[in-house]
Design an enzyme around this catalytic site. Structure first.
Site, mmCIF file in Angstrom:
data_model
loop_
_atom_site.group_PDB
_atom_site.id
_atom_site.type_symbol
_atom_site.label_atom_id
_atom_site.label_comp_id
_atom_site.label_asym_id
_atom_site.label_seq_id
_atom_site.Cartn_x
_atom_site.Cartn_y
_atom_site.Cartn_z
ATOM 1 C CB ALA A 1 -0.875 -0.013 1.262
ATOM 2 C CB SER B 1 -1.474 -2.273 -3.046
ATOM 3 O OG SER B 1 -2.445 -2.096 -2.039
ATOM 4 C CE1 TYR C 1 -6.480 -7.024 2.202
ATOM 5 C CE2 TYR C 1 -5.897 -4.901 1.250
ATOM 6 C CZ TYR C 1 -5.576 -5.995 2.031
ATOM 7 O OH TYR C 1 -4.347 -6.064 2.645
ATOM 8 C CB THR D 1 -5.489 -9.881 0.077
ATOM 9 O OG1 THR D 1 -4.536 -9.398 -0.879
ATOM 10 C CG2 THR D 1 -4.794 -10.077 1.409
ATOM 11 C CE LYS E 1 0.161 -10.520 -0.909
ATOM 12 N NZ LYS E 1 -0.150 -10.005 0.418
ATOM 13 C CG HIS F 1 -0.744 -9.279 4.789
ATOM 14 N ND1 HIS F 1 -1.965 -9.338 4.183
ATOM 15 C CD2 HIS F 1 -0.401 -7.959 4.742
ATOM 16 C CE1 HIS F 1 -2.355 -8.132 3.815
ATOM 17 N NE2 HIS F 1 -1.419 -7.274 4.131
ATOM 18 C CG ASP G 1 4.380 -12.331 -0.355
ATOM 19 O OD1 ASP G 1 4.075 -12.774 0.778
ATOM 20 O OD2 ASP G 1 3.649 -11.517 -0.959
ATOM 21 N N GLY H 1 9.914 -12.465 3.466
ATOM 22 C CA GLY H 1 11.282 -12.703 3.910
ATOM 23 C C GLY H 1 12.308 -12.918 2.815
HETATM 24 C C1 LIG Z 1 3.978 -1.587 3.854
HETATM 25 C C2 LIG Z 1 3.271 -2.827 3.380
HETATM 26 C C3 LIG Z 1 2.026 -2.697 2.797
HETATM 27 C C4 LIG Z 1 1.352 -3.824 2.338
HETATM 28 N N1 LIG Z 1 0.177 -3.668 1.699
HETATM 29 C C5 LIG Z 1 -0.457 -4.751 1.202
HETATM 30 C C6 LIG Z 1 -1.657 -4.585 0.487
HETATM 31 O O1 LIG Z 1 -2.129 -3.485 0.255
HETATM 32 N N2 LIG Z 1 -2.272 -5.711 0.061
HETATM 33 C C7 LIG Z 1 -1.756 -6.961 0.282
HETATM 34 O O2 LIG Z 1 -2.365 -7.951 -0.113
HETATM 35 N N3 LIG Z 1 -0.609 -7.135 0.943
HETATM 36 C C8 LIG Z 1 0.055 -6.061 1.399
HETATM 37 N N4 LIG Z 1 1.243 -6.222 2.039
HETATM 38 C C9 LIG Z 1 1.852 -7.570 2.148
HETATM 39 C C10 LIG Z 1 2.781 -7.842 0.954
HETATM 40 O O3 LIG Z 1 2.040 -8.036 -0.224
HETATM 41 C C11 LIG Z 1 3.630 -9.092 1.136
HETATM 42 O O4 LIG Z 1 2.804 -10.179 1.447
HETATM 43 C C12 LIG Z 1 4.712 -8.970 2.203
HETATM 44 O O5 LIG Z 1 5.224 -7.666 2.267
HETATM 45 C C13 LIG Z 1 5.825 -9.940 1.878
HETATM 46 O O6 LIG Z 1 6.805 -9.917 2.834
HETATM 47 P P1 LIG Z 1 8.186 -9.096 2.705
HETATM 48 O O7 LIG Z 1 7.847 -7.680 2.979
HETATM 49 O O8 LIG Z 1 9.007 -9.732 3.757
HETATM 50 O O9 LIG Z 1 8.737 -9.306 1.325
HETATM 51 C C14 LIG Z 1 1.936 -5.116 2.502
HETATM 52 C C15 LIG Z 1 3.186 -5.234 3.103
HETATM 53 C C16 LIG Z 1 3.863 -4.109 3.536
HETATM 54 C C17 LIG Z 1 5.218 -4.265 4.155
HETATM 55 C C1 LIG Z 2 -4.424 -0.621 3.556
HETATM 56 C C2 LIG Z 2 -3.778 -1.780 4.281
HETATM 57 C C3 LIG Z 2 -4.810 -2.745 4.736
HETATM 58 C C4 LIG Z 2 -2.747 -2.400 3.389
HETATM 59 C C5 LIG Z 2 -2.140 -3.665 3.883
HETATM 60 O O1 LIG Z 2 -2.493 -4.729 3.461
HETATM 61 C C6 LIG Z 2 -1.069 -3.652 4.837
HETATM 62 O O2 LIG Z 2 -0.726 -2.591 5.347
HETATM 63 O O3 LIG Z 2 -0.534 -4.722 5.149
#
Ligand SMILES: Cc1cc2nc3c(=O)[nH]c(=O)nc-3n(C[C@H](O)[C@H](O)[C@H](O)COP(=O)(O)O)c2cc1C
Ligand SMILES: CC(C)CC(=O)C(=O)O
Length: 350
Positions: free
Chosen positions: A79, A106, A131, A157, A223, A247, A276, A278
């Site tokens: 995001a 996202s 979502y 997701t 996801k 996540h 995903d 790590g």
């Molecule tokens: C700042 C941030 C925002 C995220 N926003 C979303 C999102 O909007 N939708 C979603 O499905 N996953 C979101 N995720 C999860 C990521 O898609 C992903 O699963 C995760 O970051 C993978 O782990 P990593 O950061 O260790 O690579 C977010 C993760 C982070 C760190």
């Molecule tokens: C807007 C948030 C729900 C985005 C997200 O998936 C996250 O921050 O992990």
């Protein structure tokens, strides 16, 4: 200082970002056990290289739903990219297009999906993360926006019936986007409250997936699915791919590390399995492929690159990982990603 690893990009990003933004990105749910576990689990897996398989070069390319990509490393949906850089998701899209890999945008992007597609241009393979919303009309409108933008898959997701407890965000009182930033894909839709207008749906079920399946021709990727029994059910419901993920440790704390869930899910289904969580090194990619993943996604590393150096930083992160993957393949005796087999990985006790 020129960063030479994802970790060094994180250090640069940390220096540049306001505290609340760094914490939002780095943080996870509760005690962040799973945030740490995602990386630690890769360290527990060790590679058992093959030698003397002489090869002039490596082929990193693969295909996903008919689209060729130059390496099995995708940009997972994250995001609010404009928290990291003013050009936000437009910068990310340009970098992904140059790298020749998939950007999963996202739904909570700070640039509308149509503008992300335009920035990436014809070379970008763009997917849309969704979502499912309580109001079906809102979900339908979001799907239409993604289709109109030329997205080639929907990533739904499913690990967030409620939002995880993000303690750092509470401490920093980070509940609304700063002035000028907006969840752009929600603009004008019913219930759009202006800032963080995305709703989580506690009653989310397979019926929602069935309904979505009837609404769109796009391949659907789930996801956040970790259990092999759910993977089997997903196939029964016409899902085209799975993204094994917790996540990034932001939802259920103490969930198993994502890499530890891959082998059982991959063994249970015949559709592409992605993962995903790590992934920080090319060797991590090899381990994921060895355990049955078709490709991996990176979340935070993209934002570290973006915060450190904008579009160039995202591209640097992707190219660092490409170089590392190429070297890891050479050093394990693989001429292509298809040659990575399960015998190349061993689990050790740390
Ligand atoms: C700042 C941030 C925002 C995220 N926003 C979303 C999102 O909007 N939708 C979603 O499905 N996953 C979101 N995720 C999860 C990521 O898609 C992903 O699963 C995760 O970051 C993978 O782990 P990593 O950061 O260790 O690579 C977010 C993760 C982070 C760190
Ligand atoms: C807007 C948030 C729900 C985005 C997200 O998936 C996250 O921050 O992990």
């Amino acid at each position: 200082m020129m960063p030479f690893s994802v970790r060094e990009f994180e250090a640069l990003a940390r220096d540049r970002l306001p505290r609340y933004a760094y914490d939002f990105i780095a943080g996870g749910a509760d005690d962040e056990v799973t945030v740490r576990a995602n990386e630690q689990a890769f360290a527990r897996l060790r590679l058992l290289p093959r030698v003397l398989r002489g090869q002039p070069g490596r082929d990193l390319g693969t295909t996903l739903f008919g689209a060729g990509i130059t390496m099995p490393v995708l940009l997972s949906p994250t995001a609010f990219h404009r928290l990291a850089d003013p050009a936000g998701e437009q910068a990310t899209a340009r970098a992904a297009a140059k790298a020749g890999t998939v950007l999963i945008a996202s739904m909570a992007s700070t640039v509308p999906i149509g503008d992300i597609a335009t920035a990436g241009g014809a070379d970008l393979v763009l997917w849309f993360q969704l979502y499912i919303q309580p109001d079906q009309a809102v979900t339908d409108a979001l799907v239409k926006r993604a289709e109109d933008a030329g997205c080639r898959a929907l990533v739904v997701t499913v690990d967030s019936p409620v939002l995880g407890w993000r303690q750092r965000d509470h401490h920093n009182e980070f509940h609304d986007l700063p002035a000028g930033l907006y969840c752009e894909n929600m603009r004008g839709l019913a219930g759009d409250s202006g800032v963080r207008s995305i709703a989580m749906v506690p009653e989310l079920s397979w019926e929602h997936i069935d309904r979505l399946r009837q609404t769109t021709e796009l391949p659907i990727v789930l996801k956040g699915l970790m259990h092999p029994a759910d993977a089997v059910t997903a196939v029964e419901h016409g899902v085209s791919g799975l993204l094994v993920s917790n996540h990034g440790g932001r939802q259920l704390d103490t969930a198993v590390a994502a890499i530890d869930a891959v082998a059982d899910v991959a063994a249970a289904v015949d559709i592409p399995v992605l993962m995903d969580g790590g992934v920080r090194r090319g060797t991590d990619v090899v381990k994921a492929l060895a355990l049955g993943a078709h490709a991996v996604g990176i979340g935070r590393p993209v934002l570290w690159g973006l915060a450190a150096r904008g579009e160039e930083g995202v591209l640097d992160v992707l190219e660092l990982l490409r170089g590392e993957l190429d070297r890891a393949l050479a050093l394990t005796g693989c001429a292509s990603v298809r040659q990575v087999t399960s015998d190349l990985v061993r689990e050790v006790r740390c």
